[in-house]
Design a protein around this motif. Structure first.
Motif: not given
Length: 363
Positions: A114-130, A142-147
Motif C-alpha cells: 500500500q505505501l510503496c504503490d507507485g505514483s500514488k506514493a509520490v503524490s501522497q508523500l507530497s500532499n500529506m502533513d509533515r 526513505l523506506a517508501i522511496l526505497a520500496g
C-alpha cells in the motif's frame, strides 16, 4: 453569458446578445446577429455607447480538494506506521534495543504494497502533513522511496524488503546526537558537524549486535549512505568501488527526501530543483550514475499530473514531462489554461509541488 462592450471595442465576429435599438429609428440589430465591420461602422455613427455581446462562459479550472489529493486508506496506513516507528525509536532511546517484531510490522507485506504503490506514493508523500517528529517522517519516507526504487530496479522480494528496512533504519544513529545540534538554526560549528557525521557509525554499531547484524546489505547501507563515489563523503571517505549498492542507492534517496522538507536551517525545495542538484552531483562523480538516472527517470514519470506552484505565483498541473532526460523540465497548464514549457521559458520555475492545503486554496 452577456457582457457589455463599448462600441469602439467591438470586433468582427462577435455575436449580439440583445436587440440593439436606436432611440429614433427603433430596432437596428437583432440578438444573435454576427457583427461585421460594416455593422460596427454603422453603430459608430449613432447615439449608442455600448451593446451586449454573447460570450461563451469560460470553464472554471477546478483545483483539487483535499479529498481528491489525499487517499484516505493510504493516509491511515501511513499514520499507523508513523505511530509504530515513533514507538520503535522511543524504545531505542530508552535503551530497550531494536524491537524486530515491531520493525517487521511497520513494513509488513501488506503495508509495503500500500505505501510503496507507485505514483500514488509520490503524490501522497507530497500532499500529506509533515508536522511532528522529523526523524519519524524521514525514516518512513526513505523506506517508501526505497520500496519504489527496489521495484524500479526489479529487485526480488527479499532484496527489496532489505532495502526498505535500510531506509527505515538509515538515520537511527541520530537518536544519540543532542537535539540542540539536530534542530539548530543556522550553520553548525566544525565540532557540531563532526558530531552529526557520527550518526552513520552510531547506526551501524546499534544494528551490528541485533538480529540484523549478519545482513551486510542493511549494515553497509546504513554505514555508507553519506559516502560519495569520488571519495568526498564520510565517515571513511571511500570511493565507489568500496561503497555497497545499498549505500549508493540510499545516498540518492536521503538527499532527495531531506530537501523536500522544511528544516530549521533550510526551506524545502521543489523536486525539479533537487533533480538539478542530483544531476550536478552525478555529473561531478559524487553520486552513482546508474542509480541516479533510474531514480530521476521513474520519479519524473510519477510526477506527471501533479499540481504545482510556479515562481510567477501561478498554479497549474504538469501535463507533460520528458522522462528520458535526467534534467527534464515539465510543461505546465495553468488555471487560465495557458501552457508554459519550462524547458524553453527558463525564467519560470516550479517552486513547489502543492500539498493539499495549498492546492485547495489556489486562486
Amino acid at each position: 453569458m452577456l457582457k457589455a462592450y463599448a462600441i469602439e471595442n467591438l470586433k468582427s465576429g462577435m455575436v449580439v446578445g440583445r436587440d440593439v435599438n436606436d432611440p429614433d429609428e427603433g430596432l437596428l440589430i437583432r440578438a444573435g446577429t454576427v457583427l461585421n465591420n460594416a455593422t460596427i461602422f454603422q453603430l459608430l455613427d449613432r447615439p449608442i455607447f455600448s451593446i451586449y455581446i454573447e460570450e461563451e462562459e469560460k470553464k472554471k479550472h477546478v483545483t483539487p480538494t483535499k479529498s481528491s489529493l489525499l487517499d484516505a486508506p493510504y493516509v491511515a496506513c501511513y499514520q499507523q506506521a508513523y505511530g509504530q516507528m515513533e514507538e520503535l525509536l522511543s524504545k531505542l532511546r530508552e535503551g530497550a534495543g531494536l524491537d524486530i517484531v515491531l520493525l517487521e510490522s511497520i513494513f509488513s507485506a501488506e503495508n509495503m504494497r500500500q505505501l510503496c504503490d507507485g505514483s500514488k506514493a509520490v503524490s501522497q508523500l507530497s500532499n500529506m502533513d509533515r508536522s511532528g517528529d522529523y526523524l519519524v517522517h524521514h525514516s518512513l519516507h526513505l523506506a517508501i522511496l526505497a520500496g519504489l526504487m527496489g521495484r524500479w530496479l526489479r529487485y526480488d522480494d527479499q532484496k527489496r524488503h532489505d532495502l526498505v528496512i535500510t531506509g527505515l533504519l538509515l538515520d537511527i544513529g541520530k537518536i544519540k546526537i543532542p537535539d540542540t545540534i539536530l534542530s539548530k538554526k543556522g550553520p553548525l560549528s566544525d565540532e557540531e558537524f563532526r558530531a552529526i557525521q557520527k550518526h552513520a557509525e552510531y547506526g551501524y554499531e546499534m544494528l551490528k549486535d541485533t538480529q540484523l547484524g549478519t545482513n551486510r546489505d542493511i549494515l553497509f547501507g546504513v554505514l555508507q549512505h553519506h559516502e560519495r563515489c569520488d571519495g568526498s563523503g564520510y565517515p571513511y571517505g571511500v570511493c565507489r568501488a568500496q561503497i555497497s549498492d545499498f549505500g549508493r542507492i540510499m545516498a540518492i534517496l536521503d538527499i532527495y527526501d531531506a530537501m523536500t522538507a522544511d528544516r530549521s536551517y533550510a526551506k524545502k525545495k521543489s523536486p525539479f530543483d533537487i533533480f538539478a542538484i542530483l544531476h550536478d552531483d552525478i555529473m561531478s562523480g559524487k553520486l552513482d550514475t546508474e542509480y541516479g538516472v533510474y531514480f530521476t527517470k521513474h520519479f519524473c514519470h510519477a510526477l506527471n499530473g501533479s499540481w504545482v506552484r510556479l515562481s510567477t505565483g501561478e498554479v497549474g498541473h504538469i501535463v507533460y514531462l520528458d522522462e528520458s532526460r535526467v534534467d527534464a523540465l515539465p510543461i505546465v497548464q495553468t488555471l487560465d489554461d495557458q501552457f508554459i514549457d519550462l524547458s524553453s521559458n527558463m525564467s519560470v520555475k516550479v517552486e513547489a509541488i502543492l500539498n493539499a492545503e495549498e492546492a485547495q486554496h489556489a486562486e
